[in-house]
Design a protein around this motif. Structure first.
Motif, mmCIF file in Angstrom:
data_model
loop_
_atom_site.group_PDB
_atom_site.id
_atom_site.type_symbol
_atom_site.label_atom_id
_atom_site.label_comp_id
_atom_site.label_asym_id
_atom_site.label_seq_id
_atom_site.Cartn_x
_atom_site.Cartn_y
_atom_site.Cartn_z
ATOM 1 N N MET B 312 0.860 -1.180 0.000
ATOM 2 C CA MET B 312 0.000 0.000 0.000
ATOM 3 C C MET B 312 0.896 1.229 0.000
ATOM 4 S SD MET B 312 -1.604 2.689 1.888
ATOM 5 C CE MET B 312 -0.397 2.517 3.168
ATOM 6 N N ALA B 313 0.614 2.182 -0.848
ATOM 7 C CA ALA B 313 1.371 3.449 -0.837
ATOM 8 C C ALA B 313 0.384 4.591 -0.675
ATOM 9 C CB ALA B 313 2.165 3.604 -2.129
ATOM 10 N N ASN B 314 0.685 5.488 0.251
ATOM 11 C CA ASN B 314 -0.191 6.638 0.470
ATOM 12 C C ASN B 314 -0.049 7.654 -0.652
ATOM 13 O OD1 ASN B 314 -1.590 6.081 2.888
ATOM 14 N ND2 ASN B 314 0.252 6.506 4.087
ATOM 15 N N LEU B 315 -1.153 8.323 -0.949
ATOM 16 C CA LEU B 315 -1.131 9.439 -1.892
ATOM 17 C C LEU B 315 -1.124 10.719 -1.072
ATOM 18 C CD1 LEU B 315 -3.835 8.232 -4.464
ATOM 19 C CD2 LEU B 315 -1.340 8.022 -4.630
ATOM 20 N N ILE B 337 -3.874 -2.468 -10.512
ATOM 21 C CA ILE B 337 -3.665 -1.509 -9.413
ATOM 22 C C ILE B 337 -5.019 -1.088 -8.842
ATOM 23 C CG2 ILE B 337 -3.757 0.706 -10.684
ATOM 24 C CD1 ILE B 337 -0.931 -0.140 -8.265
ATOM 25 N N LYS B 338 -5.082 -0.869 -7.531
ATOM 26 C CA LYS B 338 -6.329 -0.416 -6.896
ATOM 27 C C LYS B 338 -6.092 0.967 -6.307
ATOM 28 C CE LYS B 338 -8.583 -3.750 -8.148
ATOM 29 N NZ LYS B 338 -9.618 -3.467 -9.158
ATOM 30 N N PRO B 348 -1.089 20.303 -0.421
ATOM 31 C CA PRO B 348 0.253 19.714 -0.323
ATOM 32 C C PRO B 348 0.456 18.967 0.998
ATOM 33 C CG PRO B 348 0.399 21.919 -1.254
ATOM 34 C CD PRO B 348 -1.031 21.728 -0.817
ATOM 35 N N GLY B 349 0.898 17.713 0.904
ATOM 36 C CA GLY B 349 1.216 16.919 2.085
ATOM 37 C C GLY B 349 0.026 16.219 2.723
ATOM 38 N N ARG B 350 -1.189 16.561 2.288
ATOM 39 C CA ARG B 350 -2.379 15.956 2.882
ATOM 40 C C ARG B 350 -2.575 14.540 2.333
ATOM 41 N NH1 ARG B 350 -8.567 18.343 2.106
ATOM 42 N NH2 ARG B 350 -9.206 18.020 4.249
ATOM 43 N N LYS B 351 -2.959 13.593 3.211
ATOM 44 C CA LYS B 351 -3.282 12.244 2.741
ATOM 45 C C LYS B 351 -4.617 12.291 2.009
ATOM 46 C CE LYS B 351 -1.076 9.399 6.292
ATOM 47 N NZ LYS B 351 -1.313 8.763 7.602
ATOM 48 N N ILE B 352 -4.575 12.124 0.701
ATOM 49 C CA ILE B 352 -5.805 12.235 -0.091
ATOM 50 C C ILE B 352 -6.265 10.894 -0.641
ATOM 51 C CG2 ILE B 352 -5.526 14.640 -0.775
ATOM 52 C CD1 ILE B 352 -4.193 13.554 -3.341
ATOM 53 N N GLY B 353 -5.473 9.854 -0.427
ATOM 54 C CA GLY B 353 -5.852 8.533 -0.909
ATOM 55 C C GLY B 353 -4.710 7.560 -0.753
ATOM 56 N N HIS B 354 -4.885 6.390 -1.313
ATOM 57 C CA HIS B 354 -3.791 5.422 -1.334
ATOM 58 C C HIS B 354 -3.975 4.487 -2.517
ATOM 59 C CE1 HIS B 354 -6.762 2.847 0.866
ATOM 60 N NE2 HIS B 354 -6.159 1.885 0.223
ATOM 61 N N VAL B 355 -2.916 3.762 -2.849
ATOM 62 C CA VAL B 355 -3.003 2.736 -3.885
ATOM 63 C C VAL B 355 -2.532 1.419 -3.295
ATOM 64 C CG1 VAL B 355 -2.606 4.385 -5.763
ATOM 65 C CG2 VAL B 355 -0.669 3.144 -4.771
#
Lengths: 382, 382
Positions: B312-315, B337-338, B348-355
């Motif tokens: 999992m990688a954070n966006l 990919i999900k 900027p810098g905010r967690k807006i999603g993940h993959v």
């Protein structure tokens, strides 16, 4: 909500049944904002989608208002009048599937004409307007003859298997427009689900076996057990060919008969389909996610299976409405079982949910799915 | 909606961030009706949950009104005052986790006291109220000293790594209550996620490695690569022991340091956690489904992985708010990919999603996840 400001693309789904409901999980992940047109605020999808509009899918004004601001429009069912879909597209809305494709899932005679023309195997069929026409059809193809409502049938409704002209007469008493099909002596029923996007990308899911009782699908086995590779490939080719020739955008489910003489197409649906519910956990991309990606013309996702064997069993309402007290047993008995409820009040025979089991051995997986489905709906321990 | 009549059990989630949002997909399947207490109608979860109430989680009256009719109450964050949680439970509400457990995720000094008392490995630590106290602590344990806000820190905020007494002095200038911990020279960070239900059932997910940048988790590798079996088993035992001793109900995430001298507990969270987002596709039961099952005291689901390697990688928001134009490339480049968006405006810098990527080879899976995350957030092709 009037203050609702979308961030992602907006997909409007006409109809608020369980198919729209099950579209919400992938929409949440994709950042797609769903809007549904519901007949009433307590419908299955209206319970889980914030932007629910109340209206009548047969009313063009309601449809036009609903469509404002949607990046794509799609459907939970086939009942929106074809001319309304045409009118929405003419006004510049992106409607998927389009009217020229969807009519083949709305009108069985149009579908048979077209499939015959493009060389897809179908049962012998004819337009009929009287019992005498049916008898003439039977002279050539034998009894029984299957009479089908040209429009509006589903789950076995709108189908009459007639042993003779007297039974055909009774079917005409329903007053709906009918067509005749030769009875197909099939070995089993299969289904293939494909997706096609507006830019023409296509993918096919593995072919499944659908098990019916009284005209209602009760179980889906993925992949279809023992299906030989050539038949599987042919089914997928048929699905992709129909999607391509008919210009389908979104999902296409093709129900097939497997017969001694090969595959024969039974029905088409152009939306997520009961035969594809197994994909929620059983494929890398669920049919609901795939449909959203297709109608938005996003690249399609992988249809690869996540396990060697996946079985979906429908939950049909029984006499006892309180499923929740039986829920605990089912979850405790099988920590891997996946239960899906549709947020509907229980009524006998109504599809109120489904269960999915996954694993490496089909017989075991099927027994698990069946145990959960039977216990949840009847309390019987199988 | 005043006309809303629930069919299934109602779970109220205080807070409407992405954790509440990602609870909606499993709630839809389970037939659980979610209600969220949001600060504003456009918060992440409020966009996808019909029964959204607007209120202040610091106001007991708002909480009491919110709790009416909920079968269970749980939390999207740790910021609800402990005494309010106690008051709700006293009024007969089923609150999970309860105040006596949750306080250990709210107050780091209480947590350290308790974990030390039950024999769970922690860094050396002390309550401190001045730079002189810190210097005294450093005399015994050396510099640097890690100062932490006792309450309210997250994602690296509320943490000061102090090289000397002057830097400690600066940290005290923040005015918040601090505690001191010895700096732990760790090899890497791990996390273990466990669930515990009110009737005492417990399950543990596989131990993962969390990769941090500037105090923010950027990547999670499941299972933690190369972790020896004994360390993995010990991490799971630590998680289950803490859950049991503290009476946690729902999820517990334990962040750990792997050091040359063994495992050391860093932080606790009692809710779905960033280190568990991989479970949405990567485990048979996602952490969000598991938490709902636990707080409703339903039997817990299987934590088995669905693939050999999951990443999992954070966006994290970049300078360009328009992610959607880069979405197409990512989906086309990798059909497996999900992508998960949280319905948040990009900052900027905010967690807006993940993959999430899944497969059989960790290095390949990690490269796929990283490609998608980097491209989506920056447009750079890695």
């Amino acid at each position: 909500m009037s203050s609702y400001r979308p961030i992602g693309p907006v997909v409007g789904i006409v109809g608020a049944g369980q198919l729209a409901r099950m579209s919400q999980p992938p929409a949440i992940a994709l950042g797609v904002e769903l809007r549904v047109l519901a007949g009433a605020p307590d419908e299955s999808a209206a319970r889980v989608i914030v932007d629910t509009r109340i209206g009548d899918y047969r009313d063009l004004d309601d449809l036009r208002e609903f469509a404002q601001g949607c990046d794509a429009i799609t459907f939970d069912h086939e009942h929106v009048p074809t001319e309304h879909i045409r009118a929405l597209a003419k006004s510049g809305h992106s409607v998927h599937p389009g009217a020229d494709a969807l009519v083949h899932a709305q009108d069985k005679a149009v579908m048979r004409e077209r499939l015959t023309a493009i060389g897809v195997p179908c049962p012998a069929w004819a337009r009929v307007s009287s019992a005498a026409d049916v008898a003439g059809f039977a002279d050539e193809h034998g009894w029984p003859v299957v009479l089908k409502a040209v429009r509006g049938g589903y789950d076995g409704r709108g189908v009459w298997v007639c042993a003779d002209a007297a039974e055909a007469e009774e079917a005409f008493a329903s007053g709906v427009e009918l067509m005749a099909e030769a009875f197909v002596p099939f070995e089993r029923e299969l289904a293939v689900l494909v997706a096609r996007s507006p830019h023409g990308q296509g993918v096919s899911y593995p072919v499944v076996e659908t098990v019916q009782q009284d005209g209602i699908c009760v179980e889906v086995l993925a992949p279809a057990p023992g299906l030989d590779q050539e038949d599987a490939a042919q089914a997928q080719r048929i699905g992709l060919k129909i999607a391509d020739e008919l210009g389908v955008t979104g999902l296409l489910a093709v129900e097939l008969f497997q017969t001694a003489r090969g595959l024969v197409v039974n029905e088409l649906a152009m939306r997520p389909h009961n035969s594809g519910h197994w994909t929620i956990e059983g494929a890398r991309t669920s049919q609901f996610e795939q449909h959203l990606r297709a109608v938005l013309d996003l690249p399609l996702g992988s249809p690869t299976m996540t396990a060697q064997a996946v079985v979906m069993a429908n939950l049909l309402g029984g006499d006892d409405p309180d499923l929740f007290k039986r829920y605990e047993h089912v979850l405790a008995h099988d920590p891997g079982i996946k239960v899906h409820f549709y947020g509907k009040q229980v009524r006998p025979g109504r599809k109120i949910g489904h269960v999915t089991a996954l694993g490496s051995n089909l017989d075991e997986v099927r027994a698990r799915a069946r145990h959960a489905a039977v216990y949840l709906t009847t309390g019987e321990y199988t």
